[in-house]
Enzyme design. Structure first.
Site, PDB file in Angstrom:
ATOM      1  NE  ARG A  73      42.625  32.991  34.665  1.00  0.00           N
ATOM      2  CZ  ARG A  73      41.356  33.481  34.105  1.00  0.00           C
ATOM      3  NH1 ARG A  73      40.667  33.281  32.382  1.00  0.00           N
ATOM      4  NH2 ARG A  73      40.586  34.342  34.415  1.00  0.00           N
ATOM      5  CB  ALA A 104      35.894  30.235  39.906  1.00  0.00           C
ATOM      6  CD  GLN A 135      44.447  36.889  36.032  1.00  0.00           C
ATOM      7  OE1 GLN A 135      44.234  38.140  35.674  1.00  0.00           O
ATOM      8  NE2 GLN A 135      44.452  36.283  36.938  1.00  0.00           N
ATOM      9  CG  ASP A 159      37.350  33.501  42.127  1.00  0.00           C
ATOM     10  OD1 ASP A 159      37.542  34.435  41.230  1.00  0.00           O
ATOM     11  OD2 ASP A 159      38.532  32.471  41.381  1.00  0.00           O
TER      12      ASP A 159
HETATM   13  O1  MRU Z   1      43.199  34.012  38.940  1.00  0.00           O
HETATM   14  P1  MRU Z   1      42.492  33.649  38.363  1.00  0.00           P
HETATM   15  O2  MRU Z   1      43.236  34.374  37.012  1.00  0.00           O
HETATM   16  O3  MRU Z   1      42.049  32.705  37.953  1.00  0.00           O
HETATM   17  O4  MRU Z   1      40.779  34.473  38.861  1.00  0.00           O
HETATM   18  C1  MRU Z   1      40.314  34.332  38.442  1.00  0.00           C
HETATM   19  C2  MRU Z   1      39.047  35.448  38.543  1.00  0.00           C
HETATM   20  O5  MRU Z   1      39.479  36.228  39.837  1.00  0.00           O
HETATM   21  C3  MRU Z   1      37.777  35.842  37.449  1.00  0.00           C
HETATM   22  O6  MRU Z   1      37.068  36.482  38.129  1.00  0.00           O
HETATM   23  C4  MRU Z   1      36.694  34.381  38.586  1.00  0.00           C
HETATM   24  O7  MRU Z   1      37.385  32.941  38.575  1.00  0.00           O
HETATM   25  C5  MRU Z   1      35.365  33.687  37.869  1.00  0.00           C
HETATM   26  S1  MRU Z   1      35.554  33.125  36.340  1.00  0.00           S
HETATM   27  C6  MRU Z   1      34.050  32.913  35.600  1.00  0.00           C
END
Ligand code: MRU
Length: 355
Positions: free
Chosen positions: A45, A47, A194, A235
């Site tokens: 997970r 982005a 996370q 994202d």
């Molecule tokens: O649902 P996730 O864990 O994929 O969400 C991740 C985020 O919101 C991060 O802050 C974003 O992807 C930036 S990662 C460098």
């Protein structure tokens, strides 16, 4: 730090982020279907990491066609469709698929073997370029931090969320190396944690002084002067500078504004979506209600209650101090600044220290 993702030519090995920090184990994906399932279920997970994983998913489709003799065009079309449907919000996924399609189109009529080699090479390039971008934005971002930074971050925008080093955590890593970090506050980031499970794990591994807080504690700590800047990842960043990031980001930006604390967003240009005018135009993923109804596998709410579980929110650029990417720092007027940073050249081979 164990690698977030590696490709051995036959399979994609993903560090299973659902198991961290308790277990360090890898999930092996040999097909685009397995890769899409791993993205959907949060094995991988963040982005940029999602984008790189999807790119390898396309290469795996070419590999399978090479072995089975299936029609390569059809195999790649199917792979794109399946991977694009895995998660809707992080634009890096669609950006990476576009890069893979560009490579495919540059080789009309090529054999499965030729396409597999070219697609695997492109996925590897996306992976290594992402690390270079993170290191570069680390340098740009660290220069904005005050000495003695007491920085809050949300979700995980670290090595785990990228091909390595991280975006928001890359800025923190670079600032730490420069001796600017007094302490990092990691929001636990309900419902999937996370921040607690991944960000705290990365920072403790790097021996960066870290305090874990629940999401609702940020305002109190800001009001007591315990936090003096915020940095998060993204994202998707759209044309008017609106930032789409993990649910809770918007609330933090409002709190930061109230307390006159700078609020920074760090993201590579693969996260920019300048074709989309505003944050309202972006699909926000709604995830399984069980993520909210349970905590650590234990039911915490009554049967029959309605649940909302949007995974992301939209922070208007008016609440953002600056957006940091691999080619520099964007501030208001933001639309022009984003276009300027996209047009600047970036050489991933150059060491950020001398860039
Ligand atoms: O649902 P996730 O864990 O994929 O969400 C991740 C985020 O919101 C991060 O802050 C974003 O992807 C930036 S990662 C460098």
């Amino acid at each position: 730090m164990p690698e977030t993702l590696t490709f051995d030519g036959d399979a994609l090995h993903l560090l299973d982020q659902r198991a961290l920090p308790v277990d360090v184990r890898y999930e092996v994906c040999r097909t685009p279907e397995e890769t899409a399932r791993a993205i959907k279920s949060l094995v991988v997970r963040g982005a940029p990491a999602i984008g790189v994983a999807a790119a390898y998913g396309v290469a795996l489709a070419a590999r399978r066609a090479m072995e089975s003799g299936a029609a390569i065009d059809l195999a790649l079309t199917d792979a794109h469709r399946i991977l694009a449907a895995s998660r809707p919000t992080a634009v890096n996924l669609f950006w990476a698929l576009d890069q893979m399609r560009r490579v495919q189109r540059s080789l009309p009529g090529a054999s499965s073997e030729t396409l597999f080699d070219a697609l695997a090479a492109e996925a590897r390039k996306l992976q290594s370029d992402d690390v270079a971008s993170c290191r570069s934005m680390g340098e740009f971002g660290a220069s904005l931090f005050p000495a003695g930074a007491r920085v809050l971050t949300h979700c995980n925008a670290g090595a785990l969320a990228t091909a390595g080093y991280g975006t928001a955590l890359g800025v923190i890593r670079s600032a730490h190396r420069q001796g600017k970090i007094d302490r990092v506050f990691a929001d636990e980031t309900r419902p999937v944690l996370q921040g607690a499970r991944l960000t705290a794990w990365e920072l403790v591994n790097d021996q960066i002084p870290t305090t874990l807080i629940t999401d609702s504690m940020a305002g109190f700590l800001m009001s007591r002067g315990e936090i003096n800047c915020v940095v998060v990842g993204a994202d998707r960043i759209v044309a008017n500078g609106d930032v789409i990031n993990k649910i809770g980001t918007y609330s933090l930006a409002v709190l930061a504004r109230e307390h006159r604390i700078p609020f920074y967003v760090a993201a590579p240009r693969s996260t920019f979506d300048l074709a989309t005018p505003t944050g309202k135009d972006v699909t926000i993923e709604e995830r399984d209600p069980m993520e909210v109804l349970e905590f650590g596998g234990i039911r915490v709410a009554p049967v029959g209650v309605d649940v909302r579980n949007p995974a992301f929110d939209v922070t208007p650029f008016a609440l953002v101090t600056a957006i940091i990417c691999e080619t520099g720092v964007a501030q208001a007027p933001i639309a022009e600044a984003l276009i300027r940073l996209v047009a600047l050249p970036f050489d991933p081979a150059l060491d950020p220290a001398v860039r």
